[in-house]
Motif scaffolding. Sequence first.
Motif, mmCIF file in Angstrom:
data_model
loop_
_atom_site.group_PDB
_atom_site.id
_atom_site.type_symbol
_atom_site.label_atom_id
_atom_site.label_comp_id
_atom_site.label_asym_id
_atom_site.label_seq_id
_atom_site.Cartn_x
_atom_site.Cartn_y
_atom_site.Cartn_z
ATOM 1 N N UNK A 45 47.881 58.612 34.449
ATOM 2 C CA UNK A 45 46.934 59.483 33.748
ATOM 3 C C UNK A 45 47.039 59.337 32.242
ATOM 4 N N UNK A 46 48.263 59.203 31.733
ATOM 5 C CA UNK A 46 48.457 59.037 30.296
ATOM 6 C C UNK A 46 47.867 57.721 29.794
ATOM 7 N N UNK A 47 47.982 56.666 30.582
ATOM 8 C CA UNK A 47 47.375 55.386 30.199
ATOM 9 C C UNK A 47 45.860 55.537 30.118
ATOM 10 N N UNK A 48 45.264 56.228 31.076
ATOM 11 C CA UNK A 48 43.820 56.431 31.042
ATOM 12 C C UNK A 48 43.403 57.290 29.841
ATOM 13 N N UNK A 49 44.234 58.244 29.474
ATOM 14 C CA UNK A 49 43.938 59.051 28.287
ATOM 15 C C UNK A 49 44.011 58.191 27.027
ATOM 16 N N UNK A 53 40.845 57.256 24.389
ATOM 17 C CA UNK A 53 40.852 57.359 22.934
ATOM 18 C C UNK A 53 40.648 55.998 22.272
ATOM 19 N N UNK A 54 41.209 54.950 22.872
ATOM 20 C CA UNK A 54 41.147 53.618 22.282
ATOM 21 C C UNK A 54 39.745 53.030 22.323
ATOM 22 N N UNK A 61 29.191 56.536 31.122
ATOM 23 C CA UNK A 61 29.681 57.302 32.270
ATOM 24 C C UNK A 61 31.155 57.006 32.528
ATOM 25 N N UNK A 62 31.542 55.763 32.403
ATOM 26 C CA UNK A 62 32.920 55.370 32.696
ATOM 27 C C UNK A 62 33.891 56.064 31.746
ATOM 28 N N UNK A 63 33.477 56.296 30.527
ATOM 29 C CA UNK A 63 34.337 57.012 29.579
ATOM 30 C C UNK A 63 34.676 58.413 30.064
ATOM 31 N N UNK A 64 33.678 59.115 30.561
ATOM 32 C CA UNK A 64 33.919 60.455 31.104
ATOM 33 C C UNK A 64 34.833 60.386 32.325
ATOM 34 N N UNK A 65 34.676 59.333 33.133
ATOM 35 C CA UNK A 65 35.548 59.173 34.304
ATOM 36 C C UNK A 65 36.988 58.883 33.887
#
Length: 145
Positions: A45-49, A53-54, A61-65
């Motif tokens: 989850x932290x990698x996705x967060x 940001x990156x 849509x993928x950004x919200x996912x």
Amino acid sequence: MPGAAYPLVMAQYIDLSARRSFTRKRADGVVAAQGAAALLVAAAGAIHLYLWFDYFHRVHVVGALFLLNAAVGLALGAALLARRNVLVLLLAGGYAIGTLVAFAISTRWGLYGYRETFWGSWQEAAGGLELAAALLVALLLASFR
């Protein structure tokens, strides 16, 4: 009958602490495995967060996912630390497998107009964490009583 009292007399000499020690060690191992699973899920989850940001905050849509994935991963990691529950384990396993499936779909066919590359340092890190989390959760589910 003098022989009938023999088991009762010998019971005081039988050491049952070895059995208690084994179950305590097993319980400690399960707690450690659940802590490791919590860290794996939270790290995914932290990698996705971080990736949101990156770059991915720009992808429609993928950004919200990615942001949703980060929130769910961090929340499930905390839930795994808080309690040992079949439902939480199933949700964590579903999170890990679902994220891997979404990634595979994204690399093969694209997802909501965005096509991901399969190989890369972040892809390998997140995929490895999610695969390890899914396997560890499966082992925890198999040991659940």
